[in-house]
Write a protein that holds these residues in place. Structure first.
Motif, PDB file in Angstrom:
ATOM      1  N   ASN A 167       0.819  -1.227   0.000  1.00 27.01           N
ATOM      2  CA  ASN A 167       0.000   0.000   0.000  1.00 27.01           C
ATOM      3  C   ASN A 167       0.845   1.267   0.000  1.00 27.01           C
ATOM      4  O   ASN A 167       0.433   2.280  -0.534  1.00 27.01           O
ATOM      5  N   ASN A 168       2.000   1.181   0.622  1.00 29.30           N
ATOM      6  CA  ASN A 168       2.810   2.397   0.733  1.00 29.30           C
ATOM      7  C   ASN A 168       4.286   2.044   1.006  1.00 29.30           C
ATOM      8  O   ASN A 168       4.631   0.873   1.163  1.00 29.30           O
ATOM      9  N   VAL A 169       5.094   3.099   1.095  1.00 32.14           N
ATOM     10  CA  VAL A 169       6.538   2.907   1.271  1.00 32.14           C
ATOM     11  C   VAL A 169       6.850   2.183   2.581  1.00 32.14           C
ATOM     12  O   VAL A 169       7.720   1.301   2.632  1.00 32.14           O
ATOM     13  N   ASP A 170       6.144   2.556   3.640  1.00 32.74           N
ATOM     14  CA  ASP A 170       6.433   1.934   4.942  1.00 32.74           C
ATOM     15  C   ASP A 170       6.221   0.423   4.889  1.00 32.74           C
ATOM     16  O   ASP A 170       7.006  -0.351   5.448  1.00 32.74           O
ATOM     17  N   GLU A 171       5.149   0.018   4.218  1.00 32.10           N
ATOM     18  CA  GLU A 171       4.880  -1.422   4.110  1.00 32.10           C
ATOM     19  C   GLU A 171       6.000  -2.109   3.323  1.00 32.10           C
ATOM     20  O   GLU A 171       6.419  -3.216   3.674  1.00 32.10           O
ATOM     21  N   ALA A 172       6.482  -1.434   2.281  1.00 37.27           N
ATOM     22  CA  ALA A 172       7.575  -2.010   1.477  1.00 37.27           C
ATOM     23  C   ALA A 172       8.824  -2.194   2.349  1.00 37.27           C
ATOM     24  O   ALA A 172       9.455  -3.265   2.335  1.00 37.27           O
ATOM     25  N   VAL A 173       9.157  -1.169   3.116  1.00 41.40           N
ATOM     26  CA  VAL A 173      10.366  -1.253   3.958  1.00 41.40           C
ATOM     27  C   VAL A 173      10.199  -2.348   5.012  1.00 41.40           C
ATOM     28  O   VAL A 173      11.118  -3.148   5.254  1.00 41.40           O
ATOM     29  N   ASN A 174       9.014  -2.409   5.617  1.00 45.69           N
ATOM     30  CA  ASN A 174       8.781  -3.442   6.641  1.00 45.69           C
ATOM     31  C   ASN A 174       8.925  -4.837   6.071  1.00 45.69           C
ATOM     32  O   ASN A 174       9.572  -5.708   6.660  1.00 45.69           O
TER      33      ASN A 174
END
Ligand code: NAP
Ligand code: G3H
Length: 477
Positions: free
Chosen positions: A390-397
């Motif tokens: 959904n977003n950058v934070d989810e990608a990093v996590n």
């Protein structure tokens, strides 16, 4: 060196009772044999390396460098025969095989140049409170002794040299254990160093299955340093067994390509496909998962489909190809099981999903979810999962949830966003707007978490395999 049949017998193994046949992953034909050394023979090689160390460490650096420059030249003279051997022994395509050899010659020369530019230093005592100029340290670098270099199958010339050349220039002697599939190349590499003038006993090749001689050699009391590249599974076993021996390890990976909404999607797709599928994905730094934000996922996938359809599949002896048969049936079965698991759990097959013997066609899955094995495991083969986020934070996590931490890519046109993501990724290297890759070889190359211990790269490798020595002068007056 001949073109067709490679029969190699090492000088240290004249008494070897057993030989291992090396078969080509391209057609299963026997292309040569190498001795399966006994523990006694391994011990003899280590003793020779230990004795020779006392002489080699005192050979002037410029003389060691001359030998390396010669080795680089000889390597290039053997470009054609080594290319053919690489193609037949590990199934590499011609272009990649050529580039492995020329890159290795560059690596050797740069190693010699770099060592000449590593100077010691002197430190004055009065830079620390309470001390004065009458005390100063002369800091030099010393070799560590006998280096055990264990290399994997996928770059039998280059990854072997990336251990051997920095070790030798630093004044160490080497026990070199090539991957069994790749040991014909390893033996040819040894001959090149010998022809360049390396004295006997400085570089000692031990062949034999890692499962048979591995434990013996990694626990040998006269090994002073272990430099290993290979799977995390074997790396962990070695690290559990080696006692009080420094380790340099480059292991497995699950490199993510993170695609943000402002990325140049055509460019990203080209890079990702090249990064994921060259040499059938049998590279530690292959792109092994895509994490793309929902807004641009459909468009990225349409470009990925276009790029993946351009890949050439087949036997590298017949034409220039990207996708070659995998190194053995065990490897192909492993990749195939990941594909079957993803299909069974509902991933959407976008491309590929086909197998002929050990030739697995380039395979792309969309809607991969975290319960699927392919989301986490390293295939070391041509299958690429797409996980939508959904977003950058989810990608990093998601990127950081991996047990591995070799490299990651981030594709974006915004440098601030790139840094924001890079700063939070738990990996050794972040590539901004590029596929994940090791080179250039003088850059630091390392993995964190289960991807490795320590840092390689020409200067870093020389420093890792030498130690600092301080001689402290105390002036009397
Ligand atoms: P591997 O099976 O781990 O083998 C690597 C080397 O270890 C080979 O020389 C092997 O010898 C030897 N070995 C096996 N068991 C041993 C033991 N018990 N003790 C000591 N040595 C032992 O790896 P591979 O299949 O050749 O290469 C693929 C793997 O390497 C992948 O996981 C990949 O990610 C990783 N890799 C990492 C990097 C990096 O820089 N991070 C680079 C290349 C590859 P035998 O061949 O005789 O078994
Ligand atoms: O397989 C692991 C190698 O270190 C990858 O090197 O990125 O140059 O292909 P590469």
């Amino acid at each position: 060196m001949g073109n067709n049949k490679y029969k190699n017998k090492l000088s240290i193994s004249k008494e070897a009772q057993q030989y291992i046949q090396i078969t080509s992953p391209l057609d299963d034909s026997v292309i040569g044999e190498v001795p399966a050394l006994s523990q006694k023979e391994v011990d003899r090689a280590v003793q020779l390396a230990k004795v020779t160390f006392r002489i080699w460490k005192d050979v002037p650096l410029n003389e060691r460098a001359e030998i390396l420059y010669k080795a680089a030249n000889i390597l290039l003279e053997h470009m054609d025969t080594l290319t053919n051997l690489l193609m037949r022994e590990v199934g590499k395509d011609r272009k990649s095989a050529n580039s492995e050899i020329s890159r290795t010659a560059d690596f050797i020369r740069f190693t010699a140049d770099t060592a000449k530019s590593i100077h010691g230093e002197s430190i004055q005592g009065d830079t620390f409170s309470g001390f004065n100029k009458e005390k100063f340290a002369v800091v030099t670098r010393e070799p560590v002794g006998v280096i055990l270099a264990i290399s994997p199958f996928n770059y039998p010339i280059n990854l072997a040299t990336s251990k051997i050349a920095p070790a030798l220039i630093g004044g160490n002697t080497v026990i070199f254990k090539p991957a069994t599939t790749g040991s014909l190349c390893g033996i040819e590499l040894g001959k090149i160093f010998k022809d360049a003038g390396l004295p006997e006993g400085v570089l000692n090749i031990i062949t034999g299955r890692g499962s048979e001689i591995g434990d013996y050699v990694v626990t040998h009391p006269d090994i002073n340093f272990i430099n290993f590249t290979g799977s995390t599974e074997v790396g962990v076993k070695i690290s559990e067994k080696a006692h009080m021996v420094p380790l340099l390890m480059e292991l497995g990976g699950k490199d993510a390509a993170i695609v943000l909404k402002d990325a140049d999607l055509v460019f990203a797709a080209k890079n990702i496909i090249a990064g994921a599928f060259s040499y059938s994905g049998q590279r530690c730094t292959a792109v092994k998962r895509i994490l793309v934000v929902n807004e641009v996922a459909d468009l990225l996938i349409s470009h990925l489909k276009e790029e993946i359809s351009k890949l050439q599949v087949g036997n590298p002896l017949e034409k220039q190809v990207d996708i070659v048969p995998l190194i053995n049936t065990k490897a192909a079965d492993y990749v195939w099981n990941l594909i079957e698991d993803a299909k069974a759990k509902g991933a959407q097959l976008i491309y590929g999903g086909k197998r002929e013997g050990n030739l697995v066609y380039p395979t792309l899955f969309d809607y991969v979810t975290t319960d699927m094995r392919v989301a986490w495991e390293e295939p070391f083969g041509p299958v690429l999962p797409i996980l939508r986020v959904n977003n950058v934070d989810e990608a990093v996590n998601l990127a950081n949830q991996s047990e591995y931490g070799l490299q990651s890519s981030v594709f974006t046109e915004n440098l601030s966003d790139a840094f924001h993501v890079a700063n939070r990724l738990e990996v050794g290297t972040v590539q901004v707007n590029n596929k994940t890759e090791r080179g250039p070889d003088h850059f630091p190359f390392l993995g964190v978490k289960k991807s490795g211990i320590g840092t390689q790269g020409i200067r870093y490798s020389i420093e890792a395999m030498t130690r600092v020595k301080a001689t402290v002068i105390n002036l009397k007056h």
